[in-house]
Motif scaffolding. Structure first.
Motif, short mmCIF file in Angstrom:
data_model
loop_
_atom_site.label_atom_id
_atom_site.label_comp_id
_atom_site.label_asym_id
_atom_site.label_seq_id
_atom_site.Cartn_x
_atom_site.Cartn_y
_atom_site.Cartn_z
N VAL A 94 0.92 -1.31 0.20
CA VAL A 94 0.14 -0.27 0.20
C VAL A 94 0.65 1.48 0.05
N GLY A 95 2.08 0.95 0.51
CA GLY A 95 2.56 2.55 0.01
C GLY A 95 4.41 2.09 -0.07
N THR A 96 5.60 2.59 -0.47
CA THR A 96 6.83 2.86 0.10
C THR A 96 6.82 3.17 0.93
N VAL A 97 8.41 1.90 1.36
CA VAL A 97 8.74 2.35 2.65
C VAL A 97 10.01 2.60 2.28
N SER A 98 10.55 3.57 3.51
CA SER A 98 12.25 3.88 2.92
C SER A 98 12.79 4.71 4.57
N VAL A 99 13.71 4.67 4.45
CA VAL A 99 15.16 5.54 5.36
C VAL A 99 15.35 6.04 5.24
N GLU A 120 16.29 8.45 7.29
CA GLU A 120 17.60 9.17 8.16
C GLU A 120 17.37 8.10 8.74
N PRO A 121 18.90 7.96 9.93
CA PRO A 121 18.80 6.46 10.45
C PRO A 121 18.41 6.25 11.54
N ARG A 122 17.32 7.05 12.07
CA ARG A 122 16.48 6.94 13.21
C ARG A 122 15.34 7.01 13.02
N MET A 123 14.61 7.08 11.13
CA MET A 123 13.49 7.00 10.88
C MET A 123 12.85 6.52 10.29
N LEU A 124 11.72 6.24 9.81
CA LEU A 124 11.42 5.61 9.00
C LEU A 124 9.99 6.24 7.81
N SER A 125 9.88 5.96 6.25
CA SER A 125 8.51 6.96 6.47
C SER A 125 8.60 5.97 5.21
N VAL A 126 6.25 5.89 5.87
CA VAL A 126 6.07 5.06 4.24
C VAL A 126 5.41 5.92 3.43
N GLN A 127 5.98 5.93 2.01
CA GLN A 127 4.69 6.89 1.20
C GLN A 127 3.65 6.39 0.83
N VAL A 128 2.93 6.79 1.34
CA VAL A 128 0.75 5.74 0.93
C VAL A 128 0.68 6.34 -0.79
N TRP A 129 0.55 5.12 -1.76
CA TRP A 129 -0.09 5.41 -2.99
C TRP A 129 -1.54 6.41 -2.52
N ASP A 130 -2.35 5.75 -1.82
CA ASP A 130 -3.75 6.09 -2.02
C ASP A 130 -3.47 7.21 -0.40
N LYS A 131 -4.81 7.97 -0.86
CA LYS A 131 -4.07 9.05 0.86
C LYS A 131 -5.82 8.97 0.65
#
Length: 187
Positions: free
Chosen positions: A56-61, A63-74
């Motif tokens: 449902v989204g792209t998981v990325s890192v 910075e070293p102590r942070m994850l982010s998920v770019q959700v494809w559908d708002k």
């Protein structure tokens, strides 16, 4: 010798599968660093079914102590945030439009000790899986000898090979566990 009746490669493949499953379990165990595999076990309830987060989204890192998920559908952003919050990983996601930011908190000593116990439990499950494969091999050998498909000497030879495979994979599990424990305890 009836090599084709007893397939050692199959037992080796099954034991290797147990080690791979353990490594996958370990990837979900949290250390002090951010890693995308941390969110692998998270399932999100969207579109009337439960889907893995990476669908449902792209998981990325970033910075070293942070994850982010770019959700494809708002429309799914709040469901992703809720799934991460209730996943039992001890994470506190923050919703920012279609982006979900997940800070990775510092692990305290008590939490590190708990995680090493969880890692040891996973490793024991892996050892049990390997021993179950060994038991299945030994049972197959006993049956083959009873049915006169192999001789007593062949039974002994194959049993020794199955045991050496078991020892090899249990040692590999111990090595993987030791590396994971060091990774967890690293400050």
């Amino acid at each position: 010798m009836s090599d084709d009746t007893f397939d050692l490669d199959d037992f080796e493949r099954r034991m290797a599968g147990a080690v791979d499953a353990l490594k996958h379990e370990f990837s979900g165990l949290r250390t002090g660093r951010a890693t995308t595999s941390l969110l692998d076990p998270v399932m999100v309830d969207v579109y009337g079914s439960s889907m893995p987060l990476n669908q449902v989204g792209t998981v990325s890192v970033p910075e070293p102590r942070m994850l982010s998920v770019q959700v494809w559908d708002k429309a799914n952003a709040s469901a992703v945030e809720k799934a991460i919050r209730t996943s039992g990983l001890g994470l506190n996601p923050m919703l920012d439009g279609q982006l979900v930011r997940i800070p990775i908190p510092e692990l305290n000593e008590e939490r590190r000790q708990e995680l090493t116990k969880v890692a040891a439990k996973y490793a024991e499950q892996g050892r049990i899986a390997v021993r179950n494969v060994r038991k299945s091999g030994m049972d197959a050998l006993k049956k083959m000898e009873k049915d006169k498909a192999i001789s007593e000497d062949e039974h002994k030879m194959y049993a020794d090979e199955v045991q050496s495979l078991t020892d090899k994979f249990v040692a590999e599990i111990d090595k993987v566990l030791e590396a994971k424990e060091q990774e967890i305890m690293q400050v």
